[in-house]
Design an enzyme around this catalytic site. Structure first.
Site, short mmCIF file in Angstrom:
data_model
loop_
_atom_site.label_atom_id
_atom_site.label_comp_id
_atom_site.label_asym_id
_atom_site.label_seq_id
_atom_site.Cartn_x
_atom_site.Cartn_y
_atom_site.Cartn_z
N TYR A 225 33.68 36.58 37.86
CA TYR A 225 34.96 36.86 37.14
C TYR A 225 35.52 35.85 36.28
CZ TYR A 225 34.94 40.02 41.05
OH TYR A 225 34.44 41.23 42.27
N ASP B 294 37.04 42.59 52.12
CA ASP B 294 37.71 43.82 52.01
C ASP B 294 36.68 44.76 53.26
OD1 ASP B 294 39.67 43.22 50.13
OD2 ASP B 294 39.29 45.07 48.96
#
Ligand code: NAD
Length: 362
Positions: free
Chosen positions: A146, A255
């Protein structure tokens, strides 16, 4: 001990849930003989309303003067809130990204705990979840894919995109140390997750993690490939204590792990830097759909405050006392609307905070 705590109430349900966490912290201080020195900090929409920007330099400086920061959540409804008419760099979320960067918060911790009392909300089979589970996902937050170089160019007339995944040994070492330190406060097992059968960055990750492990002879280290870990999380979540992994793998696995616990209103989180400093916040957002109704679940924020006591102040007994009070409230059948089920007693945000505070014992 005097606890210097920055308080970011934030937007939406933020002020409601942070107020309850402060109620519980004040009860802890009273019970264990500490003092809480709060500094209110503005971030997100609340800061835009006052200063026109989501984070000011003064707020960053004030946050750095605190030992830790407890935060609600920030942001509003993107369709209706005027904050989203502003250019992207002036919107609430830009303030959050900047404060994380300014405070060098490279380690993100997300516990995934399945309470026996809430196992009905877990989508996994009962034979898998019997007895509950309790794991901590530690994700590297400031490196990897990222933050790598990226570009989209034409190669031989074909549009081609590049993203680079870079880690140096220092970035890996500092997060690995954090993971082993935290494992020492838990069940002393680290599962390091990578893709070392394919990626060079993962092979370096594995090498450095093994070097760090030598400094922690009491902790058991195992390596697991990320694809296998994604399967094991739903097949046998009880096997995990601390999961240590890089940014993108951690984004996805945290998640997945939180979903198998059931409710967003129960999920705490922490972001830490190299010192004891940390930013503690619930995993959920500002829930504008229920803001101001007094029905939000404050437990994720209260559990984030417990993480703060444990990791920034080394107050393990006090953190245990909060976690036990949360368990007791659930065992006695009290529920906010998001975790409500038949036969239980529904209460609101303030009622939940009052009860948890009243169950704090030394
Ligand atoms: P959300 O997490 O705010 O809400 C999703 C659903 O979960 C909603 O139905 C909401 O009512 C419910 N919910 C969330 N927290 C709850 C709680 N404590 N108790 C009971 N129910 C709860 O996600 P969203 O709607 O996608 O985002 C709303 C805003 O929050 C957006 O502006 C988004 O950018 C922001 N956000 C902020 C953070 C943060 O501050 N770290 C994180 C995620 C989203």
């Amino acid at each position: 001990m005097n606890l210097k705590i920055g308080i970011i109430k934030g937007d939406g349900i933020g002020p409601e849930i942070v107020t309850e966490a402060q109620k519980v912290l004040n009860k802890i201080a009273e019970t264990y003989g500490h003092t809480c020195e709060y500094t209110e900090l503005l971030l997100g929409g609340a800061s835009i309303d006052v200063h026109g920007v989501p984070l000011t330099d003064e707020t960053v400086a004030a946050a750095k003067q605190c030992d830790a920061v407890l935060m609600g959540s920030i942001g509003g409804d993107a369709k209706t809130s005027p904050w989203y008419q502003l250019e992207p760099s002036k919107r609430p979320e830009a303030g959050l990204l900047r404060i994380r960067k300014e405070l060098n918060l490279f380690a993100n911790l997300r516990p995934a705990v399945l309470y026996d009392e809430l196992k009905g909300a877990c989508p996994l089979k009962e034979s898998i979840t019997e007895g509950g589970f309790d794991m901590m996902i530690m994700r590297e937050l400031t490196g990897g894919l990222y933050f790598g170089e990226r570009k989209t160019v034409e190669v031989d007339g074909v549009l081609t995109a590049f993203d680079s995944l870079t880690y140096n040994e220092e970035e890996i070492r500092r997060i690995a140390k954090r993971a082993f330190d935290i494992a020492m406060k838990r069940r002393k097992k680290v599962t390091s997750v990578d893709k070392a059968n394919v990626l060079d960055s993962s092979r370096l990750w594995r090498k450095v993690v093994e070097e760090v492990a030598e400094e922690y002879p009491e902790v058991t280290l195992e390596h697991m490939l990320v694809d296998n870990c994604a399967m094991q999380l739903v097949k046998d979540p009880k096997q995990f204590d601390v999961i240590l992994t890089e940014n993108m793998f951690g984004d996805i696995l945290s998640d997945e792990a939180s979903m198998v616990t059931g409710s967003i209103g129960m999920l705490a989180s922490a972001s830490l830097n190299e010192t004891k400093f940390g930013l503690y916040e619930p995993s959920g957002g500002s829930a504008p759909d229920i803001a101001g109704k007094g029905i939000a679940n404050p437990i994720a924020t209260i559990l984030s405050a417990a993480m703060m006591l444990r990791f920034s102040f080394d107050l393990d007994q006090e953190a245990d006392a909060i976690e036990k009070a949360v368990e007791k409230v659930l065992k006695e059948g009290y529920r906010t609307i998001d975790i409500m089920s038949e036969g239980k007693t529904q209460i609101g945000t303030a009622g939940m905070g009052d009860l948890i505070a009243s169950f704090i014992r030394r």
